[in-house]
Scaffold this motif. Structure first.
Motif, short mmCIF file in Angstrom:
data_model
loop_
_atom_site.label_atom_id
_atom_site.label_comp_id
_atom_site.label_asym_id
_atom_site.label_seq_id
_atom_site.Cartn_x
_atom_site.Cartn_y
_atom_site.Cartn_z
N ASP A 1 4.59 1.26 12.18
CA ASP A 1 4.22 0.10 11.39
C ASP A 1 4.64 -1.20 12.07
O ASP A 1 5.72 -1.28 12.67
N HIS B 1 -0.12 -4.41 6.42
CA HIS B 1 0.59 -4.34 7.68
C HIS B 1 -0.33 -3.76 8.76
O HIS B 1 -1.43 -3.33 8.47
N HIS C 1 -0.40 -1.72 12.97
CA HIS C 1 0.18 -0.53 13.60
C HIS C 1 0.20 -0.60 15.13
O HIS C 1 -0.70 -1.15 15.74
N ASN D 1 2.02 3.98 3.18
CA ASN D 1 2.41 2.58 2.96
C ASN D 1 1.12 1.76 2.83
O ASN D 1 0.44 1.50 3.83
N ASP E 1 -2.06 6.64 5.66
CA ASP E 1 -0.78 5.93 5.60
C ASP E 1 -0.34 5.86 4.15
O ASP E 1 -1.08 5.39 3.29
N HIS F 1 2.67 8.39 8.34
CA HIS F 1 1.27 8.50 8.73
C HIS F 1 0.95 9.97 9.00
O HIS F 1 1.65 10.60 9.77
#
Length: 162
Positions: A127, A114, A116, A110, A108, A60
């Motif tokens: 995550d 998901h 946080h 990713n 992010d 991040h």
């Protein structure tokens, strides 16, 4: 197979672009392929920023963090260009934007589904796998609307000693 000219006197076979997420072993080729697969022109600045963003795995970053890394790597790029590139990467699906309290925006690497944890007083996001969050009891959306996604940010702070 088509030839790709690298200089006026030398030609070599062109490699097929690697699918997004598949690494070929050449960092700049991987970033270039990732940008092309997302529909972005692989400019020198985008490749440099892509290398800084994606070479270290899932993480991040703020635009300011990325500017500090660029300066440390001797990549000359303005903060405005970094913001523009981060927004383009986000629109292309290469990054996910996370706004914390409306005052700080993280990007992010990713992009999977998901959530946080945010550690208050720091720039740390952690995550949370999507499977760890219970979605029971969500309110019904207004008529004519549907839920497009759910973003959960759980704020953490150090436990106070008693």
């Amino acid at each position: 197979m088509a030839a790709h000219r690298t200089s006026p006197n030398v030609s070599k076979p062109r490699r097929a672009a690697a699918p997004v997420g598949l690494l070929t072993g050449c960092p700049f080729h991987d970033v270039r392929s990732k940008l092309c697969a997302a529909g972005l022109r692989p400019t020198r600045q985008r490749i440099a920023l892509g290398w800084l963003l994606f070479a270290k795995g899932d993480r991040h970053l703020t635009a300011e963090n990325l500017q500090e890394e660029a300066q440390a790597s001797r990549v000359s790029i303005s903060l405005a260009t970094i913001y523009n590139s981060l927004n383009q990467f986000t629109q292309a699906g290469l990054l996910r934007e996370i706004a914390i309290d409306g005052s700080r925006t993280y990007f992010d690497t990713n992009v999977s589904d998901h959530h946080h944890f945010h550690v208050e007083g720091t720039n740390v996001l952690i995550d949370i796998p999507r499977v760890d969050v219970d979605y029971k009891g969500l309110p019904q959306p207004p008529p004519g609307k549907s839920i497009a996604g759910i973003d959960v940010i759980i704020r953490l702070r150090d436990k106070q000693s008693l």
